[in-house]
Design a protein around this motif. Sequence first.
Motif, PDB file in Angstrom:
ATOM      1  N   SER A 151      68.933  31.490   2.328  1.00  0.00           N
ATOM      2  CA  SER A 151      69.263  30.360   1.457  1.00  0.00           C
ATOM      3  C   SER A 151      68.730  30.564   0.041  1.00  0.00           C
ATOM      4  O   SER A 151      69.359  30.129  -0.935  1.00  0.00           O
ATOM      5  CB  SER A 151      68.727  29.047   2.041  1.00  0.00           C
ATOM      6  N   ASN A 152      67.567  31.230  -0.091  1.00  0.00           N
ATOM      7  CA  ASN A 152      67.039  31.502  -1.433  1.00  0.00           C
ATOM      8  C   ASN A 152      67.961  32.440  -2.210  1.00  0.00           C
ATOM      9  O   ASN A 152      68.112  32.300  -3.429  1.00  0.00           O
ATOM     10  CB  ASN A 152      65.643  32.124  -1.334  1.00  0.00           C
ATOM     11  N   THR A 153      68.560  33.401  -1.514  1.00  0.00           N
ATOM     12  CA  THR A 153      69.527  34.286  -2.177  1.00  0.00           C
ATOM     13  C   THR A 153      70.702  33.473  -2.707  1.00  0.00           C
ATOM     14  O   THR A 153      71.139  33.649  -3.857  1.00  0.00           O
ATOM     15  CB  THR A 153      70.033  35.362  -1.202  1.00  0.00           C
ATOM     16  N   GLY A 154      71.204  32.558  -1.884  1.00  0.00           N
ATOM     17  CA  GLY A 154      72.283  31.689  -2.326  1.00  0.00           C
ATOM     18  C   GLY A 154      71.865  30.792  -3.483  1.00  0.00           C
ATOM     19  O   GLY A 154      72.637  30.547  -4.417  1.00  0.00           O
ATOM     20  N   THR A 155      70.631  30.305  -3.426  1.00  0.00           N
ATOM     21  CA  THR A 155      70.127  29.437  -4.497  1.00  0.00           C
ATOM     22  C   THR A 155      70.100  30.164  -5.832  1.00  0.00           C
ATOM     23  O   THR A 155      70.490  29.614  -6.872  1.00  0.00           O
ATOM     24  CB  THR A 155      68.726  28.927  -4.140  1.00  0.00           C
ATOM     25  N   TRP A 156      69.644  31.428  -5.818  1.00  0.00           N
ATOM     26  CA  TRP A 156      69.612  32.200  -7.059  1.00  0.00           C
ATOM     27  C   TRP A 156      71.018  32.515  -7.559  1.00  0.00           C
ATOM     28  O   TRP A 156      71.272  32.545  -8.771  1.00  0.00           O
ATOM     29  CB  TRP A 156      68.797  33.480  -6.883  1.00  0.00           C
ATOM     30  N   ALA A 215      64.763  37.378  -2.764  1.00  0.00           N
ATOM     31  CA  ALA A 215      66.096  36.804  -2.932  1.00  0.00           C
ATOM     32  C   ALA A 215      66.512  36.808  -4.392  1.00  0.00           C
ATOM     33  O   ALA A 215      67.690  36.964  -4.721  1.00  0.00           O
ATOM     34  CB  ALA A 215      66.103  35.378  -2.381  1.00  0.00           C
ATOM     35  N   ARG A 216      65.544  36.652  -5.266  1.00  0.00           N
ATOM     36  CA  ARG A 216      65.833  36.654  -6.705  1.00  0.00           C
ATOM     37  C   ARG A 216      66.302  38.019  -7.192  1.00  0.00           C
ATOM     38  O   ARG A 216      67.003  38.116  -8.204  1.00  0.00           O
ATOM     39  CB  ARG A 216      64.577  36.226  -7.464  1.00  0.00           C
ATOM     40  N   LEU A 217      65.913  39.068  -6.491  1.00  0.00           N
ATOM     41  CA  LEU A 217      66.422  40.404  -6.822  1.00  0.00           C
ATOM     42  C   LEU A 217      67.888  40.554  -6.435  1.00  0.00           C
ATOM     43  O   LEU A 217      68.673  41.184  -7.149  1.00  0.00           O
ATOM     44  CB  LEU A 217      65.598  41.474  -6.094  1.00  0.00           C
ATOM     45  N   ILE A 218      68.254  39.973  -5.286  1.00  0.00           N
ATOM     46  CA  ILE A 218      69.605  40.138  -4.762  1.00  0.00           C
ATOM     47  C   ILE A 218      70.570  39.120  -5.367  1.00  0.00           C
ATOM     48  O   ILE A 218      71.674  39.460  -5.805  1.00  0.00           O
ATOM     49  CB  ILE A 218      69.599  40.008  -3.229  1.00  0.00           C
ATOM     50  N   MET A 272      74.039  40.993 -18.286  1.00  0.00           N
ATOM     51  CA  MET A 272      72.707  41.165 -18.864  1.00  0.00           C
ATOM     52  C   MET A 272      71.784  40.025 -18.450  1.00  0.00           C
ATOM     53  O   MET A 272      70.595  40.243 -18.159  1.00  0.00           O
ATOM     54  CB  MET A 272      72.788  41.245 -20.389  1.00  0.00           C
ATOM     55  N   TYR A 273      72.313  38.801 -18.402  1.00  0.00           N
ATOM     56  CA  TYR A 273      71.504  37.670 -17.972  1.00  0.00           C
ATOM     57  C   TYR A 273      71.027  37.874 -16.532  1.00  0.00           C
ATOM     58  O   TYR A 273      69.854  37.647 -16.207  1.00  0.00           O
ATOM     59  CB  TYR A 273      72.321  36.380 -18.090  1.00  0.00           C
ATOM     60  N   ALA A 274      71.921  38.321 -15.661  1.00  0.00           N
ATOM     61  CA  ALA A 274      71.542  38.607 -14.277  1.00  0.00           C
ATOM     62  C   ALA A 274      70.519  39.738 -14.220  1.00  0.00           C
ATOM     63  O   ALA A 274      69.583  39.707 -13.410  1.00  0.00           O
ATOM     64  CB  ALA A 274      72.775  38.972 -13.460  1.00  0.00           C
ATOM     65  N   TRP A 275      70.684  40.740 -15.099  1.00  0.00           N
ATOM     66  CA  TRP A 275      69.739  41.856 -15.141  1.00  0.00           C
ATOM     67  C   TRP A 275      68.353  41.387 -15.559  1.00  0.00           C
ATOM     68  O   TRP A 275      67.347  41.789 -14.966  1.00  0.00           O
ATOM     69  CB  TRP A 275      70.253  42.914 -16.111  1.00  0.00           C
ATOM     70  N   PHE A 276      68.280  40.503 -16.563  1.00  0.00           N
ATOM     71  CA  PHE A 276      66.994  39.953 -16.980  1.00  0.00           C
ATOM     72  C   PHE A 276      66.319  39.228 -15.817  1.00  0.00           C
ATOM     73  O   PHE A 276      65.111  39.378 -15.577  1.00  0.00           O
ATOM     74  CB  PHE A 276      67.178  38.975 -18.144  1.00  0.00           C
ATOM     75  N   MET A 328      62.653  40.136 -13.871  1.00  0.00           N
ATOM     76  CA  MET A 328      61.580  39.177 -13.605  1.00  0.00           C
ATOM     77  C   MET A 328      61.315  39.057 -12.113  1.00  0.00           C
ATOM     78  O   MET A 328      60.169  38.919 -11.679  1.00  0.00           O
ATOM     79  CB  MET A 328      61.942  37.811 -14.178  1.00  0.00           C
ATOM     80  N   ALA A 329      62.385  39.101 -11.330  1.00  0.00           N
ATOM     81  CA  ALA A 329      62.220  39.008  -9.880  1.00  0.00           C
ATOM     82  C   ALA A 329      61.447  40.190  -9.324  1.00  0.00           C
ATOM     83  O   ALA A 329      60.608  40.039  -8.427  1.00  0.00           O
ATOM     84  CB  ALA A 329      63.581  38.916  -9.203  1.00  0.00           C
ATOM     85  N   ALA A 330      61.711  41.392  -9.854  1.00  0.00           N
ATOM     86  CA  ALA A 330      60.979  42.577  -9.394  1.00  0.00           C
ATOM     87  C   ALA A 330      59.491  42.414  -9.669  1.00  0.00           C
ATOM     88  O   ALA A 330      58.638  42.707  -8.811  1.00  0.00           O
ATOM     89  CB  ALA A 330      61.526  43.825 -10.081  1.00  0.00           C
ATOM     90  N   GLY A 331      59.160  41.935 -10.867  1.00  0.00           N
ATOM     91  CA  GLY A 331      57.756  41.700 -11.174  1.00  0.00           C
ATOM     92  C   GLY A 331      57.150  40.618 -10.309  1.00  0.00           C
ATOM     93  O   GLY A 331      56.016  40.744  -9.830  1.00  0.00           O
ATOM     94  N   SER A 332      57.901  39.544 -10.080  1.00  0.00           N
ATOM     95  CA  SER A 332      57.396  38.449  -9.262  1.00  0.00           C
ATOM     96  C   SER A 332      57.180  38.879  -7.816  1.00  0.00           C
ATOM     97  O   SER A 332      56.210  38.461  -7.170  1.00  0.00           O
ATOM     98  CB  SER A 332      58.375  37.271  -9.317  1.00  0.00           C
ATOM     99  N   LEU A 333      58.073  39.712  -7.306  1.00  0.00           N
ATOM    100  CA  LEU A 333      57.909  40.217  -5.943  1.00  0.00           C
ATOM    101  C   LEU A 333      56.631  41.050  -5.838  1.00  0.00           C
ATOM    102  O   LEU A 333      55.855  40.905  -4.883  1.00  0.00           O
ATOM    103  CB  LEU A 333      59.120  41.050  -5.544  1.00  0.00           C
ATOM    104  N   ALA A 334      56.401  41.908  -6.828  1.00  0.00           N
ATOM    105  CA  ALA A 334      55.162  42.693  -6.836  1.00  0.00           C
ATOM    106  C   ALA A 334      53.948  41.781  -6.905  1.00  0.00           C
ATOM    107  O   ALA A 334      52.941  41.981  -6.203  1.00  0.00           O
ATOM    108  CB  ALA A 334      55.171  43.662  -8.017  1.00  0.00           C
TER     109      ALA A 334
END
Length: 468
Positions: free
Chosen positions: A61-66, A190-193, A294-298, A302-308
């Motif tokens: 559901s988090n993937t869908g939310t993002w 989920a924010r990455l995907i 680009m917006y999705a890439w940004f 951030m998601a990659a950093g947050s996951l780490a």
Amino acid sequence: MSTGSGADSAPAPISHDTTATDAATAPPAGSQGTAAEPRGGMFRSLRVRNYRLFATGQVVSNTGTWMQRIAQDWLVVSITGSSAAVGITTALQFLPMLLFGLYGGVIADRVSKRKLLLVTQASMGLTGLVLAVLTLSGNVAVWHVYLMAFVLGLITVVDNPARQAFVVEMVGPDDLRNAVSLNSANFQSARLIGPAVAGALITSLGSGWAFLLNGLSFLAPLAGLLLMRTRELHKVDRAPRGKGQLREGVRYVAGHPELIWPIVLVGFIGTFGFNFPIWLTAFADKVFHGGAGMYAWFNGLMAAGSLAGALLAARRSTSRLRLLVGAALLFGVLEMAAALSPAVWIFGALLIVIGVVGLTINVTANSSVQMATDPLMRGRVMSLFMMVFMGGTPLGAPIVGWVTDAYGARLGFLAGGVVSALAAAGVGLMLTRAGGLRVRIDLRRGHQHVRFVPRQRDGEPERLTAAA
């Protein structure tokens, strides 16, 4: 573990020798083991079947939310061409939290959180399906997006405190901090995907398909909640119905500096420092002249950093408030640096670090507040926490959106960083005063340059042993 009422369920008392900065690290009285004794490593909470079901449903559901977040923001920009309109959408989504957030906590303390989540998760899925029908039929208008954002916010008023407080019922107090960290890792995974899928769908098929997939994604958490073994949940007494419970929760927080000051800090940062939909759409569209991709890439960076950051937080066994203050100060500085970035690759690299530090703030504040709270008060305290963290957005988002439109994306982002850094410095000062500490600076080589020491009383020699 069964948690009783009264003194047996209260947090461990704070002695005169315990500073406010360390108070949140003490486990609640009556818990088995301590937070300083992690068992089973970084993913230890996943040993619990109920939590595994919960986490699996949430990642879907988090993937869908993002996906919906990206599609919603870009749809509003496409219709209006305005960053302020994105700010209004964000404000409407979080306005109910500001207005009614504490009532959501009262409800969460009174009823079965699992049953409550079944209702809220189903309702959130319906909002996605309504937006999908409107968009795919070609009848969507910006006021439709505003309305659905507000309805989603109303549901979140109850859903958020219930989800936050339900974690301890699944894993127990010993693994609470680890579970909070894994929840954040789940969300950031989920924010990455989600943004990547949303970017591809928007550019190829349109925003409506992202809304549709988000609505369907809520079938996963509903299945997880239905499959849980209720007999394996840790018993937490529910607050009886009564008058004055809202005021009681506010008074409880106000009387505990280890609760009130972290909540004040996340309030400032949530209001002025976490307006990324506004800034990232503006940077992608007007500063670096990209598009939805680009917006999705940004967001992915951030998601990659947050996951780490979430995985690093899962390894830590304590939640010290000085880490929260330090991370908040660094967060503000990084935002200021990102605002002035001359090239897109520098901006992107800083977004990764901002993700790490922002997640550290979120997890540390969340787990610190939960661990220092009486279980009977947890729903109300967490609703206040989420109210100031998310509910401040209706106040901050329109202001930040206006500044971004009027003076440019760089100045808008810079202002958010300045406010976050100043708030961190102010709260850090108040926590040191509440803990009877002062900052000692020693610039000599080979010495610890900055540390906290007890305040010197009149007529007493200075002590050098304590550190916050």
